[in-house]
Design an enzyme around this catalytic site. Structure first.
Site, PDB file in Angstrom:
ATOM      1  N   THR A 183     -15.964  40.665  15.861  1.00 11.24           N
ATOM      2  CA  THR A 183     -16.867  40.130  16.883  1.00 11.24           C
ATOM      3  C   THR A 183     -17.059  38.647  16.627  1.00 11.24           C
ATOM      4  O   THR A 183     -17.100  38.202  15.479  1.00 11.24           O
ATOM      5  CB  THR A 183     -18.191  40.920  16.975  1.00 11.24           C
ATOM      6  OG1 THR A 183     -18.842  40.556  18.192  1.00 11.24           O
ATOM      7  CG2 THR A 183     -19.129  40.642  15.806  1.00 11.24           C
ATOM      8  N   CYS A 194     -27.747  36.631  16.541  1.00 13.08           N
ATOM      9  CA  CYS A 194     -27.326  38.035  16.579  1.00 13.08           C
ATOM     10  C   CYS A 194     -26.840  38.462  15.192  1.00 13.08           C
ATOM     11  O   CYS A 194     -26.485  37.633  14.373  1.00 13.08           O
ATOM     12  CB  CYS A 194     -26.182  38.238  17.564  1.00 13.08           C
ATOM     13  SG  CYS A 194     -26.613  37.852  19.270  1.00 13.08           S
ATOM     14  N   HIS A 198     -22.670  44.365  17.580  1.00  9.43           N
ATOM     15  CA  HIS A 198     -23.126  42.967  17.731  1.00  9.43           C
ATOM     16  C   HIS A 198     -24.531  43.055  18.329  1.00  9.43           C
ATOM     17  O   HIS A 198     -24.700  43.180  19.541  1.00  9.43           O
ATOM     18  CB  HIS A 198     -22.155  42.250  18.669  1.00  9.43           C
ATOM     19  CG  HIS A 198     -22.416  40.774  18.838  1.00  9.43           C
ATOM     20  ND1 HIS A 198     -21.414  39.848  18.781  1.00  9.43           N
ATOM     21  CD2 HIS A 198     -23.546  40.077  19.099  1.00  9.43           C
ATOM     22  CE1 HIS A 198     -21.920  38.632  18.998  1.00  9.43           C
ATOM     23  NE2 HIS A 198     -23.212  38.741  19.199  1.00  9.43           N
TER      24      HIS A 198
END
Lengths: 212, 167
Positions: free
Chosen positions: B26, B32, B49
């Site tokens: 990701t 995040c 994520h």
């Protein structure tokens, strides 16, 4: 996934006009700072997934030089001014006279970052004051801050509020380009991301209900 | 080395699963948090994520479970179990992300500290499932791209200014 924000064509046009007036004002400021002609493209209002939003700037891992300004008042939200690190370096060299400056060589001098933030301050200020005049809403920018990093990491900062109500990003994207046909072409993006509840406020300021 | 493998891409507020020799990745984690839950023997891993700490703040329709720490970990467990990981098989976790991208001088709003809150929520959730975090690269002010290789159980973390490291 249900789209929380389905905008009517008229509402889309209103948002585009905000981009038009705001970025037009900012383009004039930028043009004065750089002493060259700066043009803007027709603003686009995008209602896209978070991933698609990152693709607008070349994908989540693409490196960008961004200035982030939060705005508050009757309407609130986030605003980004985004250039490639190379373009931002050109601007900073022009503003500071430091010919060595390059965003590819950290750590960056405080003066260079201040200059870039000040540029963001001026541009965001012109954009938001035009927005404020146009909508008759009281909107003030907060202190700008700068980050040179990945698109995904930067833009999500402006999505936190929005992501609590929807899985779509709604933003007004306006591209500025300079007219000089040399190898130092500047192509900057303005992203305006109003908070979810601010759409209602903006539409109301024109006497248009959000839910027509 | 001409072994072919695929890289499964996980978007923002998304999750996925992978089995060796394939890898999972990701990109552009800021505030995040990227969470990998894996089983060393089965060489299987789930990656999420995660964007926000808590789904109870959600006010819209159609909850995306991958977006929140409290719902994403649960969803990852379900996904792992549907791929043959038994309920009590030993799992481990690695996490990365939770940065603060912009250093605000004044009027720091709660939403600006979302990174550390995400990390805390993920840790708490993993604790609920008794999944130990064997390595972590969290906090700071840099965006991260992570890629997990279930073959070696290594998580590679790339940042713009500090290169790539394996944790």
């Amino acid at each position: 996934m249900k789209d929380t924000f389905s905008l009517s064509p008229f509402q889309l046009d209103l948002l585009k006009e905000i981009g038009n007036i705001g970025a037009g004002n900012a383009a004039t400021s930028l043009s004065k700072i750089l002493n060259r002609t700066v043009n803007m493209k027709v603003p686009e209002v995008k209602v896209v997934s978070f991933d698609e939003m990152m693709d607008v700037l070349g994908g989540p891992e693409q490196e960008i030089a961004s200035i982030f300004v939060r705005f508050e008042g009757n309407a609130s939200g986030s605003m980004f001014f985004v250039l490639t690190p190379d373009e931002a370096s050109v601007l900073i060299r022009k503003m500071t006279g430091n010919e060595q400056f390059n965003f590819h060589n950290p750590p960056y001098s405080n003066l260079a970052i201040s200059a870039y933030e000040e540029l963001g301050n001026i541009l965001a200020g012109s954009y938001l004051s035009a927005l404020s005049d146009f909508t008759n809403l009281n909107v003030q920018p907060t202190v700008p801050s700068c980050s040179v990093d990945m698109v995904g990491a930067i833009l999500t900062v402006g999505l936190i509020e929005l992501s609590q109500v929807t899985d779509h990003a709604i933003f007004i994207d306006t591209i500025l380009t300079d007219e000089d046909h040399n190898d130092e072409e500047i192509k900057g993006h303005f992203f305006l991301l109003p908070h979810p509840e601010s759409f209602e406020v903006i539409f109301k300021s024109f006497g248009v209900s959000h839910h027509e | 080395m001409s072994e072919t493998f695929e890289i499964v891409k996980v978007g923002i507020a998304d999750l996925g699963i992978v089995q060796a020799p394939n890898r999972i990745r990701t990109s552009g984690l800021g505030s995040c948090v990227g969470v990998v839950i894996f089983n060393v023997h089965l060489k299987i891993a789930a990656l999420a994520h995660i964007m926000l700490p808590d789904s109870t703040t959600f006010r819209g329709e159609g909850l995306n479970k991958a977006k929140y720490a409290n719902t994403a970990i649960e969803e990852m467990m379900t996904l792992l179990q549907s791929h043959g990981v038994r309920r009590y098989s030993p799992l481990k976790a690695k996490i990365a992300g939770g940065a603060q991208m912009f250093q605000m001088t004044s009027g720091t709003k709660e939403s600006m500290r979302i990174g550390p809150r995400n990390v805390a929520a993920v840790k708490q959730e993993l604790l609920k499932y008794n999944i130990p975090i064997v390595s972590a690269d969290v906090g700071g002010a840099s965006g991260r791209t992570v890629e997990f290789n279930p073959e070696t159980s290594m998580l590679s973390v790339r940042t713009v200014n500090h290169g790539t490291k394996e944790i």
